[in-house]
Design an enzyme around this catalytic site. Structure first.
Site, PDB file in Angstrom:
ATOM      1  N   SER A 268       0.842  -1.192   0.000  1.00 46.61           N
ATOM      2  CA  SER A 268       0.000   0.000   0.000  1.00 46.61           C
ATOM      3  C   SER A 268       0.881   1.247   0.000  1.00 46.61           C
ATOM      4  O   SER A 268       2.089   1.194   0.257  1.00 46.61           O
ATOM      5  CB  SER A 268      -0.914   0.012   1.229  1.00 46.61           C
ATOM      6  OG  SER A 268      -0.141   0.086   2.412  1.00 46.61           O
ATOM      7  N   HIS A 269       0.257   2.387  -0.274  1.00 46.47           N
ATOM      8  CA  HIS A 269       1.005   3.642  -0.345  1.00 46.47           C
ATOM      9  C   HIS A 269       1.772   3.921   0.944  1.00 46.47           C
ATOM     10  O   HIS A 269       2.963   4.246   0.920  1.00 46.47           O
ATOM     11  CB  HIS A 269       0.046   4.807  -0.633  1.00 46.47           C
ATOM     12  CG  HIS A 269       0.676   6.157  -0.516  1.00 46.47           C
ATOM     13  ND1 HIS A 269       0.685   6.869   0.666  1.00 46.47           N
ATOM     14  CD2 HIS A 269       1.347   6.920  -1.416  1.00 46.47           C
ATOM     15  CE1 HIS A 269       1.315   8.008   0.486  1.00 46.47           C
ATOM     16  NE2 HIS A 269       1.728   8.071  -0.768  1.00 46.47           N
TER      17      HIS A 269
END
Length: 321
Positions: A268-269
């Site tokens: 994920s970011h």
């Protein structure tokens, strides 16, 4: 990392504002929502970001350089311990890295298209006199209004009311199983942001734990925020606790000492940026924003995936989620 590194280049005078806007002005937390302004549509946005950079002791460039050395040292250790395997592993990593870069290059161009769509709707609103009401219409309805048929505009009030009602709710869980009432779920102090299972009767727990996304241990004051705009009040060294992040949150990462999210996994970011900058991260906790309050002193162990409240805030903060 582009918007953050570009902002630092702007602060050093290596590029001008027009160059920064052309390169990164289309990226933001709401880049795929046509009705939301792009960050650079706000004349004060760049100034606020530059001012925030002035509070950071160590910029992203220095952190990236440190992580580059650590990564090189890790490859050296792998080569020493597994000399016959290192070439194949490096090849696999390089292949996946190239794929990730291609994905991000594609994403940034798609974000440019959404800015173009926004420009079209705004211009159509000017020409037709309907203004931003057109954001509540479909493409076909917008074209009808441009053609002189204003009947589609009658649906705007009801659609706007529904939109505002749903927008006031927290971000929906990533996975929903069974009958789901958004208002009832939002009012539940034990709600999880990662999943909702109408058939799960397991008692809620106060424990906060998730995926160990970026190693290291950090202790500090928690700052629970729901939107990137709220995140602008983060003080250097605080620990960011939120539901989920995207590229619009990246400039905040040089101010925080760790990050905890309700939603996310190792790709994920939040996980990727935290690893790039050497910040401890625990993601996918599900209940972090309902169990931690702004002002709590917490310990984040990014290697174990645990978050411990060391000292609760004296009083509940109005900024807590």
């Amino acid at each position: 990392m582009g918007p953050l590194l570009g902002l630092e280049r702007l602060a050093r005078g290596e590029i001008d504002r027009d160059t920064y806007t052309r390169t990164y002005g289309h990226r933001g937390p709401h880049e795929f929502e046509v009705s939301f302004p792009r960050p650079t549509e706000n004349a004060q946005w760049i100034d606020r970001q530059l001012a925030a950079l002035g509070t950071v002791e160590e910029d992203a460039g220095l952190r990236l350089a440190r992580q580059t050395k650590a990564r090189s040292a890790a490859w050296d250790r792998l080569a020493a311990e597994h000399p016959r395997r290192v070439a194949a592993i490096r090849g696999a990593v390089d292949t996946w890295a190239a794929s990730a870069r291609l994905r991000e290059a594609t994403r940034t161009e798609i974000a440019r298209i959404f800015w173009l769509l926004r420009t079209f709707v705004l211009r159509a609103g000017e020409v037709s006199g309907a203004g931003e009401d057109l954001f509540f219409l479909s493409r076909e309805e917008i074209l009808a209004v441009l053609g002189g048929n204003r009947a589609p505009l009658a649906a705007v009030p009801a659609r706007r009311a529904a939109y505002e009602g749903y927008r006031a709710l927290p971000t929906y869980p990533t996975l929903i199983r069974g009958e789901f009432d958004p208002a009832t779920w939002a009012a539940d102090p034990n709600r999880r942001a990662d999943l909702f299972d109408a058939h799960d009767t397991t008692p809620a727990t106060d424990t906060v734990a998730g995926s160990p996304a970026s190693g290291g241990v950090a202790e500090g004051i928690a700052r629970v925020v729901a939107t990137v705009e709220e995140g602008e009040v983060i003080q250097p060294g605080e620990i960011l606790v939120t539901t989920v992040t995207n590229i619009g949150w990246t400039p905040l990462f040089t101010r925080i000492s760790a990050i905890v999210t309700d939603v996310g996994a190792n790709l994920s970011h939040a996980s990727i940026v935290a690893r790039e900058l050497g910040i401890p991260a625990v993601v996918g906790c599900g209940n972090a924003t309902t169990r931690i309050r702004t002002g709590d002193r917490i310990r984040v162990d990014g290697g174990r995936g645990t978050v411990d409240v060391l000292e609760a805030a004296a009083t509940a903060s109005p900024e807590a989620a």
